[in-house]
Design an enzyme around this catalytic site. Structure first.
Site, short mmCIF file in Angstrom:
data_model
loop_
_atom_site.label_atom_id
_atom_site.label_comp_id
_atom_site.label_asym_id
_atom_site.label_seq_id
_atom_site.Cartn_x
_atom_site.Cartn_y
_atom_site.Cartn_z
N ASN A 1 -15.55 -0.92 4.03
CA ASN A 1 -15.25 -2.24 4.59
C ASN A 1 -16.37 -2.73 5.50
O ASN A 1 -16.65 -3.93 5.57
CB ASN A 1 -13.92 -2.20 5.36
N HIS B 1 -7.59 6.92 3.82
CA HIS B 1 -7.62 5.47 3.60
C HIS B 1 -7.76 5.15 2.11
O HIS B 1 -8.84 5.33 1.52
CB HIS B 1 -8.78 4.84 4.39
N SER C 1 -6.92 0.99 7.83
CA SER C 1 -8.22 0.57 7.31
C SER C 1 -9.11 0.00 8.41
O SER C 1 -10.28 -0.29 8.16
CB SER C 1 -8.03 -0.51 6.24
N LYS D 1 1.83 1.74 14.93
CA LYS D 1 1.40 2.96 14.27
C LYS D 1 1.52 4.17 15.20
O LYS D 1 1.93 5.26 14.76
CB LYS D 1 -0.04 2.81 13.76
N ASN E 1 -6.88 -0.92 -2.31
CA ASN E 1 -5.91 -1.68 -3.09
C ASN E 1 -6.59 -2.30 -4.32
O ASN E 1 -7.67 -2.90 -4.19
CB ASN E 1 -5.32 -2.78 -2.21
N GLU F 1 -1.15 -3.03 10.24
CA GLU F 1 -2.26 -2.68 11.13
C GLU F 1 -1.99 -3.15 12.55
O GLU F 1 -2.60 -4.12 13.03
CB GLU F 1 -3.56 -3.28 10.59
N ASP G 1 11.31 3.43 4.89
CA ASP G 1 11.03 2.15 5.55
C ASP G 1 12.25 1.82 6.41
O ASP G 1 13.33 2.38 6.22
CB ASP G 1 10.78 1.04 4.53
N MET H 1 0.82 -1.21 0.00
CA MET H 1 0.00 0.00 0.00
C MET H 1 0.85 1.26 0.00
O MET H 1 0.64 2.17 -0.80
CB MET H 1 -0.93 0.01 1.21
N GLU I 1 -11.17 7.14 1.37
CA GLU I 1 -11.97 7.58 2.52
C GLU I 1 -11.17 8.60 3.34
O GLU I 1 -10.02 8.35 3.69
CB GLU I 1 -12.36 6.39 3.40
#
Length: 698
Positions: free
Chosen positions: A503, A453, A432, A410, A456, A405, A350, A331, A465
């Site tokens: 979702n 959001h 998400s 996070k 994919n 997630e 990263d 993502m 979103e």
């Protein structure tokens, strides 16, 4: 100052003597020393031209004047930097009866026929977007000259229509008939040089040479090939019938004539009348007028306006130029690549070099597929910078966290990022599933934090979103929405409920499918029922696509956080997840997958007759989705039916020919939907209980 900037912008386009001509409605007209008339389309107060009744009525007046005082030649072009014309104004067809549409089209045909019959050489100069009605206007000219950036096409098929201002017969007369039909049937645009290769335009020249090229066309130095040589092979019906059979077969691979009649009617038009332009003109009028009133066209036009509504949420500019993405997974890498493609300067961070390397390789592949131009791909990659040390974070206007997630992970990333960000920068999470308030509570200044959001794959999914929370400032939300529109994506503002909107609505669709599989219904039958309804992918295949581990986790989260009534996840599904059989990403899930990543499905005709799909099966899949959306409206998760429908159409591909799930519910009838839910509740349990929000839709 504004006039000066307008003039400077105008000079990019060759308008000759019409540059300083006084506007007369939608047009400017002037005659040069060589008796060449320049007629320039420039709709006042608009950034793009569209072809509406006023444009054609005024053109008719100008053509009458040119017939009375014949020029040596006519040059027709646009003063808008965005392009020649973006097509017909769809508003002109909204609410119009078939008879009214027929009258409008007949008048439009008369004007364009008059242009085509003008007793002098007429040359259309094309740049930027030349689509739909704009292309049909250009086709009525004797010749067409395009600058290299021109994009030509007939997008009407996307609205459940086909060209209606002469495009069906003029395109096949001027261009290779098969190529012209493909252009109309696919609805996709082609670049100028491709258009020249099929005969749609006569020359492709740089803007600085436009005046000379127009002069050459008018004085006979630029000669187009005899178009009859291209169309001769299909002048006879047997040849058209053979090609038409192939076209119908290909069209049926994507749609049925019952749900998408336009492509099949277009093929019929060409097969029957392709060798007789006058008959095809009359048939085009009849067919287009009938299609406008079809449920498919009405729903697809609504989808068009849903898109415009979502784009219209933008207010001003985001003032975002530099984007920093933390997390180079699938993502994060895709978000970074797409932002670079759209012109933003992007740095990708990263904790390891390997995922950044994979992301850069994937970015290159995606950009090549989307841009199809080595120079544009090079420029986009130049804007995408690997940044393992996070050097770009301090100068970024927007920082997007795209880590796995995990709440604690996070929160740490967001806290570290906030400490390095410059004043005025926005911090966003691509989560998400995690509660946004829990992420915001870890920050010193949560007012500049927002959820953005993506879905994919980022390069194909138009919806994004925008997830609000109580501490987010209005300015942060405004800039986030503007940024999404600047990314050529569609924003859907939602509240931070579990699963947000899309979702949350998709989960009962997939959960019910797994319940049906548990009951012994063949998974191929379940998917086929959903696809017959109009879904782009059946729920069983979708669960495999999402990942069975994620599907199970999201369902459990919704049960825990909002007590969502979902069927229990079958034990064997949990066992599959435990064994690493996760779906497409592991090569095995509910389906087995071949080396290309396609599921191996048993043909429907090979399945037991007793498992045939029925209305009960389809309603068990679709109605819980509708019920959930109604609950989301009632709870204020989303502000309007339009945004809810738009989110589902552009975020899930929900049957576009139905105009959105709530539009479908209204068309089918709220009372009938509620009655069906009660019937299903009596037979299958409380998960089908109608939400009290249905009362608000009656």
């Amino acid at each position: 100052m504004d006039l000066m900037l307008t003039a400077l912008k105008d000079r990019e386009l060759e308008l000759s003597v019409a540059r300083n001509a006084e506007p007369d409605g939608n047009w400017r007209m002037a005659r040069d020393d060589e008796n060449i008339v320049w007629l320039v389309l420039d709709k006042p107060g608009k950034s793009v031209n569209t072809i509406d009744r006023s444009v054609l009525e005024e053109l008719d007046v100008h053509l009458a004047a040119l017939e009375a005082d014949r020029p040596r030649g006519l040059v027709l072009r646009s003063a808008k930097p965005a392009g020649f014309a973006a097509g017909a104004d769809i508003n002109g067809f909204v609410g119009a009866s078939q008879a009214d549409v027929r009258t409008m089209l007949e008048e439009g045909h008369r004007v364009l026929d008059r242009l085509a019959a003008l007793p002098c050489v007429s040359v259309a100069i094309l740049h930027g977007h030349c689509l739909g009605g704009g292309l049909e206007l250009a086709l009525a000219c004797r010749m067409r000259i395009a600058v290299p950036d021109t994009s030509l096409g007939f997008p009407e098929i996307m609205l459940g229509l086909h060209p209606g201002l002469g495009g069906t017969f003029r395109s096949i007369q001027l261009a290779d008939p098969l190529a012209a039909m493909g252009l109309m049937l696919k609805g996709k645009s082609i670049p100028a040089r491709k258009a020249k290769s099929i005969g749609l335009v006569d020359a492709v020249v740089e803007e600085r040479h436009i005046a000379n090229a127009a002069h050459a066309a008018i004085f006979g130095d630029l000669v187009r090939p005899d178009a009859r040589l291209r169309s001769k092979a299909f002048a006879l019906k047997p040849a058209r019938s053979f090609a038409a059979r192939q076209m119908r077969a290909k069209a049926r691979e994507k749609a049925s004539p019952e749900t998408y009649p336009a492509p099949f009617q277009l093929i019929d038009l060409w097969e029957r009348h392709g060798g007789q332009p006058e008959r095809m003109r009359d048939a085009e009028l009849e067919s287009f007028a009938a299609l406008v009133e079809s449920p498919t066209a009405q729903s697809l036009v609504r989808a068009f306006f849903l898109r415009e509504t979502m784009r219209g949420l933008r207010s001003g500019k985001s003032d975002i130029q530099r984007v920093h993405v933390i997390g180079a997974g699938a993502m994060g890498g895709d978000i970074a690549a797409w932002a670079a493609k759209e012109g933003f300067l992007v740095s990708l961070q990263d904790i390891a070099l390997e995922p950044i390397g994979r992301a850069m390789k994937a970015a290159s592949k995606m950009l090549e597929a989307v841009l199809k131009d080595p120079l544009k791909v090079r420029d986009a990659l130049d804007r995408l910078m690997p940044d393992p040390d996070g050097a770009g974070l301090a100068s970024a206007d927007l920082v997007i966290e795209a880590a796995p997630e995990n709440l604690d992970l996070k929160r740490r990333i967001l806290q570290d990022a906030e400490s390095c960000m410059k004043p005025g920068a926005i911090l966003a999470s691509n989560t998400s599933a995690l509660p946004l308030p829990d992420l915001a509570s870890a920050l010193v200044d949560p007012s500049r934090f927002v959820g953005i959001h993506f879905f994919n794959p980022v390069s194909r999914m138009q919806l994004v979103e925008i997830v609000r929370h109580d501490a987010a400032s209005d300015e942060t939300l405004r800039r986030a929405i503007n940024f999404v529109v600047e990314l050529s994506r569609l924003p859907a503002p939602v509240q931070p409920t579990a699963g947000f909107l899309v979702n949350r609505a998709l989960t009962p669709y997939m959960a019910e499918a797994l319940k049906l599989v548990d009951e012994g219904v063949p998974k191929e039958r379940i998917d086929a029922a959903a696809e017959a309804f109009g879904m782009p992918m059946g729920p069983v295949e979708l669960a495999d696509q999402v990942g069975l581990d994620i599907a199970v986790e999201v369902a459990e989260t919704l049960r825990e956080r909002i007590a969502m009534p979902l069927p229990e996840t079958p034990t064997w599904i949990k066992d599959m997840v435990q064994d690493g059989r996760l779906g497409r990403k592991s090569g095995r899930g509910l389906y087995e997958y071949d080396e290309t990543g396609r599921p191996k499905k048993i043909a429907l005709e090979a399945l037991p007759d007793g498992s045939k799909a029925n209305a009960d099966l389809t309603d068990r899949l679709i109605l819980p989705m509708l019920n959930t959306l109604v609950a989301c409206l009632r709870e204020g998760v989303v502000d309007s039916e339009e945004i809810a429908d738009g989110a589902m159409v552009f975020g899930t591909g929900f049957a576009p020919f139905r105009g959105g799930p709530l539009r479908y519910a209204r068309q089918r009838g709220v009372n009938e939907i509620v009655a069906r839910l009660r019937d299903l509740e009596a037979r299958h349990g409380e998960r089908f209980r109608p939400d009290i929000g249905w009362e608000n839709l009656r």
